[in-house]
Design a protein around this motif. Sequence first.
Motif, PDB file in Angstrom:
ATOM      1  N   THR A   1     -10.412   6.461   2.904  1.00 59.40           N
ATOM      2  CA  THR A   1      -9.198   6.967   1.920  1.00 59.40           C
ATOM      3  C   THR A   1      -8.736   4.928   1.000  1.00 59.40           C
ATOM      4  O   THR A   1      -8.962   4.664   1.692  1.00 59.40           O
ATOM      5  N   PRO A   2      -8.429   5.858  -0.337  1.00 59.04           N
ATOM      6  CA  PRO A   2      -8.630   4.593  -1.213  1.00 59.04           C
ATOM      7  C   PRO A   2      -7.829   3.204  -0.442  1.00 59.04           C
ATOM      8  O   PRO A   2      -6.868   2.966  -0.159  1.00 59.04           O
ATOM      9  N   GLY A   3      -8.822   2.266  -0.818  1.00 62.88           N
ATOM     10  CA  GLY A   3      -8.138   0.497  -0.461  1.00 62.88           C
ATOM     11  C   GLY A   3      -8.604   0.737   0.808  1.00 62.88           C
ATOM     12  O   GLY A   3      -7.863  -0.503   1.756  1.00 62.88           O
ATOM     13  N   GLU A   4      -9.039   1.536   1.492  1.00 62.69           N
ATOM     14  CA  GLU A   4      -9.744   1.009   2.821  1.00 62.69           C
ATOM     15  C   GLU A   4     -10.895   0.038   2.528  1.00 62.69           C
ATOM     16  O   GLU A   4     -11.312  -0.125   2.159  1.00 62.69           O
ATOM     17  N   ARG A   5     -10.669  -0.770   3.977  1.00 65.61           N
ATOM     18  CA  ARG A   5     -11.833  -2.039   3.912  1.00 65.61           C
ATOM     19  C   ARG A   5     -12.683  -1.738   4.973  1.00 65.61           C
ATOM     20  O   ARG A   5     -12.106  -1.359   6.246  1.00 65.61           O
TER      21      ARG A   5
ATOM     22  N   GLU B   1     -13.601   4.023  -5.138  1.00 61.65           N
ATOM     23  CA  GLU B   1     -14.960   3.980  -5.174  1.00 61.65           C
ATOM     24  C   GLU B   1     -15.193   2.314  -4.237  1.00 61.65           C
ATOM     25  O   GLU B   1     -14.222   1.652  -4.077  1.00 61.65           O
ATOM     26  N   VAL B   2     -16.523   2.485  -3.894  1.00 60.85           N
ATOM     27  CA  VAL B   2     -17.053   1.560  -3.517  1.00 60.85           C
ATOM     28  C   VAL B   2     -17.393   0.155  -4.923  1.00 60.85           C
ATOM     29  O   VAL B   2     -17.533   0.237  -5.446  1.00 60.85           O
ATOM     30  N   ALA B   3     -16.120  -0.762  -4.181  1.00 58.22           N
ATOM     31  CA  ALA B   3     -15.699  -2.009  -5.255  1.00 58.22           C
ATOM     32  C   ALA B   3     -17.188  -3.178  -5.410  1.00 58.22           C
ATOM     33  O   ALA B   3     -17.849  -2.811  -4.567  1.00 58.22           O
ATOM     34  N   ASN B   4     -17.186  -3.547  -6.605  1.00 62.09           N
ATOM     35  CA  ASN B   4     -18.251  -4.552  -6.770  1.00 62.09           C
ATOM     36  C   ASN B   4     -18.600  -6.253  -6.139  1.00 62.09           C
ATOM     37  O   ASN B   4     -19.531  -6.898  -6.272  1.00 62.09           O
ATOM     38  N   PHE B   5     -17.427  -6.122  -4.679  1.00 58.23           N
ATOM     39  CA  PHE B   5     -17.918  -7.251  -3.941  1.00 58.23           C
ATOM     40  C   PHE B   5     -16.848  -6.912  -2.846  1.00 58.23           C
ATOM     41  O   PHE B   5     -16.520  -5.824  -2.442  1.00 58.23           O
ATOM     42  N   GLY B   6     -17.611  -7.080  -1.739  1.00 52.44           N
ATOM     43  CA  GLY B   6     -17.156  -6.805  -0.250  1.00 52.44           C
ATOM     44  C   GLY B   6     -16.783  -8.492   0.274  1.00 52.44           C
ATOM     45  O   GLY B   6     -16.742  -9.620   0.008  1.00 52.44           O
ATOM     46  N   ILE B   7     -16.215  -8.160   2.240  1.00 51.49           N
ATOM     47  CA  ILE B   7     -16.060  -9.544   2.198  1.00 51.49           C
ATOM     48  C   ILE B   7     -16.747  -9.928   3.693  1.00 51.49           C
ATOM     49  O   ILE B   7     -16.033  -8.943   4.609  1.00 51.49           O
ATOM     50  N   ASN B   8     -16.806 -10.701   3.410  1.00 48.24           N
ATOM     51  CA  ASN B   8     -17.466 -11.545   4.399  1.00 48.24           C
ATOM     52  C   ASN B   8     -16.356 -11.553   6.221  1.00 48.24           C
ATOM     53  O   ASN B   8     -14.591 -11.622   5.733  1.00 48.24           O
ATOM     54  N   ALA B   9     -16.727 -10.887   7.231  1.00 49.12           N
ATOM     55  CA  ALA B   9     -15.339 -10.861   8.630  1.00 49.12           C
ATOM     56  C   ALA B   9     -15.093 -12.068   9.051  1.00 49.12           C
ATOM     57  O   ALA B   9     -14.802 -11.307  10.111  1.00 49.12           O
ATOM     58  N   VAL B  10     -16.555 -13.053   8.838  1.00 47.09           N
ATOM     59  CA  VAL B  10     -15.685 -13.971   9.911  1.00 47.09           C
ATOM     60  C   VAL B  10     -14.714 -14.867   9.230  1.00 47.09           C
ATOM     61  O   VAL B  10     -15.235 -16.170   7.703  1.00 47.09           O
ATOM     62  N   CYS B  11     -13.612 -15.506  10.271  1.00 48.90           N
ATOM     63  CA  CYS B  11     -12.396 -15.921  10.264  1.00 48.90           C
ATOM     64  C   CYS B  11     -13.040 -17.114  10.096  1.00 48.90           C
ATOM     65  O   CYS B  11     -13.779 -17.593  10.518  1.00 48.90           O
ATOM     66  N   THR B  12     -12.377 -18.336   9.081  1.00 48.93           N
ATOM     67  CA  THR B  12     -13.192 -19.383   8.285  1.00 48.93           C
ATOM     68  C   THR B  12     -11.758 -20.251   9.445  1.00 48.93           C
ATOM     69  O   THR B  12     -12.626 -21.717   9.207  1.00 48.93           O
ATOM     70  N   HIS B  13     -11.430 -19.388  10.276  1.00 49.17           N
ATOM     71  CA  HIS B  13     -10.829 -21.022  11.245  1.00 49.17           C
ATOM     72  C   HIS B  13     -12.278 -21.188  12.280  1.00 49.17           C
ATOM     73  O   HIS B  13     -12.876 -22.577  12.323  1.00 49.17           O
ATOM     74  N   LEU B  14     -12.568 -20.295  13.384  1.00 46.28           N
ATOM     75  CA  LEU B  14     -13.063 -20.919  13.780  1.00 46.28           C
ATOM     76  C   LEU B  14     -13.943 -19.185  14.491  1.00 46.28           C
ATOM     77  O   LEU B  14     -15.060 -19.613  15.554  1.00 46.28           O
ATOM     78  N   GLY B  15     -14.105 -18.822  13.552  1.00 53.33           N
ATOM     79  CA  GLY B  15     -15.112 -17.454  13.772  1.00 53.33           C
ATOM     80  C   GLY B  15     -15.376 -16.456  14.587  1.00 53.33           C
ATOM     81  O   GLY B  15     -16.072 -15.552  14.435  1.00 53.33           O
TER      82      GLY B  15
ATOM     83  N   THR C   1     -21.723  -6.258  -4.037  1.00 54.89           N
ATOM     84  CA  THR C   1     -22.258  -4.975  -3.388  1.00 54.89           C
ATOM     85  C   THR C   1     -22.739  -4.208  -4.843  1.00 54.89           C
ATOM     86  O   THR C   1     -21.799  -4.494  -6.174  1.00 54.89           O
ATOM     87  N   THR C   2     -23.431  -3.496  -4.333  1.00 56.64           N
ATOM     88  CA  THR C   2     -23.795  -2.840  -5.702  1.00 56.64           C
ATOM     89  C   THR C   2     -23.967  -0.960  -4.872  1.00 56.64           C
ATOM     90  O   THR C   2     -25.040  -1.475  -3.960  1.00 56.64           O
ATOM     91  N   VAL C   3     -24.338  -0.080  -5.333  1.00 58.26           N
ATOM     92  CA  VAL C   3     -24.204   1.511  -5.303  1.00 58.26           C
ATOM     93  C   VAL C   3     -25.912   1.540  -6.029  1.00 58.26           C
ATOM     94  O   VAL C   3     -25.831   1.394  -6.711  1.00 58.26           O
ATOM     95  N   SER C   4     -26.271   1.583  -4.645  1.00 58.29           N
ATOM     96  CA  SER C   4     -28.001   2.771  -5.786  1.00 58.29           C
ATOM     97  C   SER C   4     -28.386   3.266  -4.705  1.00 58.29           C
ATOM     98  O   SER C   4     -29.003   2.963  -3.118  1.00 58.29           O
TER      99      SER C   4
ATOM    100  N   ILE D   1     -16.930  -3.450   3.625  1.00 56.62           N
ATOM    101  CA  ILE D   1     -17.603  -3.200   2.089  1.00 56.62           C
ATOM    102  C   ILE D   1     -15.481  -2.339   1.467  1.00 56.62           C
ATOM    103  O   ILE D   1     -14.499  -2.212   2.472  1.00 56.62           O
ATOM    104  N   VAL D   2     -15.487  -3.020   0.566  1.00 57.14           N
ATOM    105  CA  VAL D   2     -13.820  -2.681  -0.073  1.00 57.14           C
ATOM    106  C   VAL D   2     -14.116  -1.182  -0.494  1.00 57.14           C
ATOM    107  O   VAL D   2     -15.185  -1.120  -1.964  1.00 57.14           O
ATOM    108  N   ILE D   3     -13.294  -0.476  -0.164  1.00 55.31           N
ATOM    109  CA  ILE D   3     -13.030   0.976  -1.367  1.00 55.31           C
ATOM    110  C   ILE D   3     -12.283   0.780  -2.115  1.00 55.31           C
ATOM    111  O   ILE D   3     -11.019   0.249  -1.627  1.00 55.31           O
ATOM    112  N   ASN D   4     -12.011   0.618  -2.888  1.00 51.63           N
ATOM    113  CA  ASN D   4     -10.997   0.633  -4.444  1.00 51.63           C
ATOM    114  C   ASN D   4      -9.942   1.941  -4.138  1.00 51.63           C
ATOM    115  O   ASN D   4      -9.796   2.352  -3.890  1.00 51.63           O
TER     116      ASN D   4
END
Length: 147
Positions: A33-37, A60-74, A115-118, A53-56
């Motif tokens: 769905t739009p806006g999903e991760r 569409e696939v956005a041009n950035f993705g997000i690392n899923a590892v919490c910056t607290h304790l991982g 992220t890029t689509v190819s 992967i970020v769905i805008n």
Amino acid sequence: FLPPSTAGGGEGVAAKDKEGKDISVSKLLAAVTPGERVLTLGLDVNGGDATYIVINDQKEVANFGINAVCTHLGCVVPWDNGAKQFKCPCHGSVYNADGGLERGPAPQPLALVKTTVSEDKVLIAPWTEQDFRCTDLWCNKDPYWAK
Ligand code: FES
């Protein structure tokens, strides 16, 4: 170290599903769905961490993705598609839809990737540009993860 891409010709490593197969963008977009991760596994960018992967909003696939590892304790941080936030189950840190820090104890936002689509694949590469996110808890354009 970046292993050879299986996508051919593009920049980065092809995002993989749970079975280790390259994700098909056309199949992915048919299922979201739009806006999903969407969590992808088996990447060898940023130390092999799971990555969203970020769905805008235009689905569409956005041009950035997000690392899923919490910056607290991982812990790997699940996406809450109703609340449009990442909520860490371990100690309650909350990140916004772009991975920006909303609530600690995590000290920093989730790291970004490019992220890029190819050729019907999502290619993931390190993010070396400025951090575009800004919340009350963290607003620093220097990408801390690129050091
Ligand atoms: Fe995520 Fe502690 S590991 S809040």
